[in-house]
Design an enzyme around this catalytic site. Structure first.
Site, PDB file in Angstrom:
ATOM      1  N   SER A  61     -34.820 -10.175  31.644  1.00 22.85           N
ATOM      2  CA  SER A  61     -36.139  -9.803  32.147  1.00 22.85           C
ATOM      3  C   SER A  61     -36.210  -8.288  32.254  1.00 22.85           C
ATOM      4  CB  SER A  61     -36.343 -10.489  33.496  1.00 22.85           C
ATOM      5  OG  SER A  61     -37.637 -10.300  33.940  1.00 22.85           O
ATOM      6  N   VAL A 108     -40.514 -12.128  44.635  1.00 18.87           N
ATOM      7  CA  VAL A 108     -40.021 -11.122  43.683  1.00 18.87           C
ATOM      8  C   VAL A 108     -41.054 -10.813  42.589  1.00 18.87           C
ATOM      9  CG1 VAL A 108     -37.622 -11.728  44.124  1.00 18.87           C
ATOM     10  CG2 VAL A 108     -38.817 -12.843  42.269  1.00 18.87           C
ATOM     11  N   GLU A 109     -40.794  -9.773  41.827  1.00 19.19           N
ATOM     12  CA  GLU A 109     -41.670  -9.292  40.736  1.00 19.19           C
ATOM     13  C   GLU A 109     -43.122  -9.137  41.184  1.00 19.19           C
ATOM     14  OE1 GLU A 109     -41.169 -11.198  36.943  1.00 19.19           O
ATOM     15  OE2 GLU A 109     -39.021 -10.820  36.943  1.00 19.19           O
ATOM     16  N   GLY A 110     -43.314  -8.557  42.361  1.00 21.55           N
ATOM     17  CA  GLY A 110     -44.656  -8.376  42.927  1.00 21.55           C
ATOM     18  C   GLY A 110     -44.935  -9.529  43.881  1.00 21.55           C
TER      19      GLY A 110
END
Ligand SMILES: Cc1cc2nc3c(=O)[nH]c(=O)nc-3n(C[C@H](O)[C@H](O)[C@H](O)COP(=O)(O)OP(=O)(O)OC[C@H]3O[C@@H](n4cnc5c(N)ncnc54)[C@H](O)[C@@H]3O)c2cc1C
Length: 801
Positions: A208, A498-500
């Site tokens: 990722s 996670v990731e925003g």
């Protein structure tokens, strides 16, 4: 009154056809002329009306007049209203590409364009990897042992992951990686997630947003040649460290510093960077050999350029570099993937460790934002989809096998409601996952759509697993090797965060970024307004605002027309889902109008009105999710058995869109705008009641018995064959319980008729055979089913914990 109605009708028609200004002027001159003529009185009031009309017409039609009298003050007001954009905000806004989100913002999505996009297909090598190493890995994974005993993946699994290239799925073959498409990468994560969340996260991270992705896009050739083959072979384990104690969601505020200075590196004096940082929550951090590090670069002595503070910068720093403290772990909700803090104290690195070398100085935020769009489209949607599919398969089978009140629990309407949500949401997440991955495979970097699919797949997965846990009752709660859903349930908040983190993603990114990025005019108007060349700025702004007004009026006219006709005359593909296509078009026109009305009435303050922008985000999201369902249905050439799932997903999305509109209409501060919106969007009332109970029953039934559709809905999972595996046990019990149901029915009727005495299951079977109600074979069938049911619904217990 008749002339006012005539003027309104003319305005509506002219807006509908996006007539040019002279046509508007001519039409209104005609109406005013007719009115004056038929009034028969040429009094002063008419002279005044004509005077005003001619003045307005002159200002509107003569460019010089319009610009100096009208546009100049509007441009000045627009500049005041615009929220000041920081560099990081600007870079975030400019990152990524616009695709179907732009069509939805246009109010008139072009379905031919979407349907012409190729379907996601895997290559032979990708297929072989899925059925080969990915299945093999799943067989090796013993999640209970990972979670309760090892607190890590086993050494054999780590070795297998590295040797088989799981960490190099996105690395091109020329560097020794697999070079997989986003669709294949997503399928691999989905499969592993259905077996072990800890293993899925471990595989997800190197593929990722992280060193490999960043090097591929921005690395120097030397960096790529050194690192990519090592990463592909698993000789390097990467992590990416952005978050710290003070900078979480507001990641651009990282305090971690890099000072350009002279220092000694490997015995030589060089110009390098002295780093100091404190990071936390870093996945794979505790075992990483190379850290992708984000920090704020300063160059006060101008050793590498003219800027004092080039800004956020990324570097690849070997974990063994002196000054780094690494290795301790966090415990993310008991799901034991490697995650922990790391720190650096006066770590001196050479300039060529910067990603992209010296040219990469200050480019870090742009690099991150651009890479985030593709990473966010793939990993978490795949993980969530794997979790949801697994829940659908397990909870559905359990609901048929488990009996209470002498019935499979799945037959009770309350449980059926939960099963319907599980089936419908799983189908929906899968469609959104697939369509977004195929956009990435076509080279798009969908910044807004990736936020939508990340937010909704993780939220839906949380809802699916909550429902699954309710259906499974105590057997979902009691942890142990037999437990099916407990670990997915525990892991659900991780994907949310996670990731925003999701609240922020919904309220700030999806609409906030979308309104600027995907709107056909807003970004262009902002760019025009920011142009220092005043004359050019005014000319561009004048043209864009004129087009923008035409666009808004057109959407208002179309939304009203489509509202009155229920969308029936909207252009849409012919087929069983035609009405759903038309409804998306109708609500897209309404959304485009609502977006403009909100932007116009709230201006820069919309940034703080997160409840309103969150609702607009929901509308945009549900339009995208429904589009994904329709696209998949068309690609698969209308499979009749999938139609109820498509209907459920679309009808639920339309209902939720309606709820969001209602919230906007109730809460928009400028009330006349809200009244206008209500009139235009729902001229005949609120039409979307959501999926019916009957439809819910139809889709819940899919989960309750084996069928090709159940297999398609849960395609991509790892389905174990070993009968000692809990899912295999449940599948076995499902088949046996269904096969024995007619026998059970016979016995039930015999008991009711008094031919067989009531008793335990075993006693009733024996008595039924004795009374000649069932044969010996039937008794065996039933006994096997009873045994399989009892095995499949057993839970673990332990000596004193
Ligand atoms: C298991 C795990 C793995 C992780 N892996 C990595 C990794 O590998 N690398 C890395 O760099 N980071 C990683 N992170 C960090 C992750 O990206 C952050 O946790 C995330 O950005 C949120 O930061 P925070 O936890 O400090 O929450 P906060 O920023 O404190 O946010 C708390 C809540 O406030 C909300 N919020 C904050 N600001 C706003 C706003 N303006 N409007 C509305 N809501 C708002 C958030 O949505 C959230 O709900 C990981 C985190 C976890 C838990």
């Amino acid at each position: 009154m008749a002339y006012i109605i005539l003027a309104l009708a003319a305005g509506w028609l002219l807006s509908l056809f996006r007539a040019k200004l002279p046509v508007w002027t001519g039409a209104f001159a005609l109406i005013l002329g007719l009115w004056t003529f038929f009034s028969g009185r040429y009094t002063g009031i008419w002279w005044l009306a004509w005077l005003l009309f001619l003045a307005a017409a002159a200002i509107a039609n003569v460019a010089g007049l319009r610009r100096s009298l009208l546009m100049k003050p509007i441009l000045a007001m627009f500049r005041r209203m615009l929220p000041p954009l920081s560099r990081t905000e600007r870079e975030a806004l400019e990152a990524g590409t616009v695709g179907w989100d732009g069509e939805l913002f246009s109010g008139n999505p072009d379905w031919e364009k979407l349907l012409a996009e190729p379907q996601p297909e895997l290559t032979t090598d990708e297929q072989a990897f899925l059925t080969g190493p990915a299945e093999e890995l799943c067989r090796m994974l013993d999640d209970w042992r990972i979670v309760s005993e090892l607190r890590d993946l086993s050494p054999e699994v780590w070795r297998f992951l590295k040797e088989q290239g799981f960490f190099g799925m996105i690395i091109p073959e020329e560097y020794g990686g697999k070079g997989f498409s986003a669709s294949a990468h997503s399928q691999v994560i989905l499969k592993i997630a259905s077996r072990s969340i800890a293993a899925a996260v471990t595989v997800m991270v190197p593929n990722s947003l992280g060193p490999a992705e960043l090097l591929l896009r921005y690395g120097t050739e030397a960096q790529r040649e050194y690192y990519l083959p090592r990463l592909a072979r698993g000789e390097e384990v990467p992590c990416f460290a952005l978050t710290g104690p003070e900078a979480g969601s507001d990641a651009a505020s990282i305090p971690d510093s890099g000072l350009v200075c002279r220092g000694t590196f490997e015995g030589k004096e060089i110009v390098g960077i002295r780093l100091n940082w404190e990071k936390r929550y870093i996945t794979l951090g505790p075992v990483a050999t190379v850290i992708g590090l984000a920090f704020r670069l300063a160059d006060p002595d101008h050793l590498i350029g003219s800027q004092d503070e080039p800004g956020i910068t990324l570097a690849l720093v070997p974990a063994a570099t002196p000054g780094i403290t690494i290795g301790s772990r966090h415990d993310p909700l008991g799901v034991p993937f490697q995650n922990g803090p790391n720190r650096g104290k006066d770590v001196f690195i050479p300039l060529d460790w910067l990603i992209g070398g010296k040219a990469g100085a200050g480019q870090g935020w742009r690099m991150l934002m651009e890479s985030l769009a593709s990473g966010r489209s793939i990993s978490l949607p795949a993980l969530s989809c794997g979790g949801a599919k697994f829940t659908a398969r397990a909870a559905g089978a359990y609901a048929r096998v488990r009996r209470q009140f002498r019935l499979p629990i799945g037959r009770f309407e309350g449980v059926e409601e939960a099963l319907a949500r599980i089936a419908g949401s799983t189908y929906l997440i899968d469609a959104a996952r697939a369509i977004t991955c195929s956009a990435v495979d076509r080279g798009e970097r969908p910044s807004v759509l990736s936020a939508i699919v990340k937010y909704h797949s993780t939220e839906r997965m949380r809802q699916v697993v909550d429902d699954g846990m309710d259906v499974m009752g105590g057997s979902g709660i009691s942890l142990g090797p037999r437990n099916l859903l407990g670990r997915i349930y525990q892991a659900a908040p991780i994907g949310i965060t996670v990731e925003g983190a999701n609240i922020l993603t919904r309220s700030m990114i999806i609409f906030g970024q979308g309104a600027i990025r995907c709107h056909p005019y807003v970004l262009k108007e902002m760019q025009a307004a920011a142009n220092p060349d005043g004359i050019r700025a005014l000319a561009d702004f004048d043209r864009l605002l004129g087009e923008h007004i035409g666009f808004t009026l057109n959407n208002a006219a179309r939304a009203l027309f489509l509202g009155v006709t229920g969308g029936r005359l909207a252009k849409a593909p012919i087929g069983p889902a035609r009405r759903y296509f038309q409804t998306v078009t109708r609500m897209s026109a309404a959304f485009a109008l609502a977006a403009d009305v909100t932007l116009l009435t709230l201006g820069g303050t919309l940034k703080r009105r997160e409840k309103l922008s969150g609702r607009l985000a929901d509308i945009l999201s549900h339009l995208y999710l429904a589009s994904a369902l329709l696209k998949q249905f068309e690609d698969r050439q209308w499979p009749a058995d999938e139609l109820p799932l498509v209907r459920w997903g679309c009808e639920e999305s339309f209902h939720l869109i309606q709820e969001s509109f209602t919230g906007i209409i109730h809460n928009l501060p400028f009330r006349p705008a809200a009244w206008l919106l209500r009139l235009v969007v729902f001229p005949l009332g609120r039409p979307f009641a959501g999926p019916s109970d009957r439809l819910g029953r139809q889709i819940a039934a899919i989960l309750l018995e084996p069928s090709p559709l159940r297999d398609r809905l849960t395609a991509g999972l790892f389905i174990p064959e070993d009968p000692a595996e809990p899912l295999a046990r449940l599948e076995d019990a499902l088949a046996k319980v269904i096969a024995a149901e007619p026998v059970e029915q016979k016995l039930r009727e015999a008991v009711k008729a008094g031919k067989v005495r009531k008793g335990t299951d075993g006693e009733v079977v024996a008595a039924g055979m004795e009374a000649g109600i069932i044969t010996g074979d039937e008794a065996d069938l039933l006994r096997q089913a009873l045994e399989a049911r009892s095995e499949a619904t057993r839970v673990d217990d332990f000596p004193q914990l």
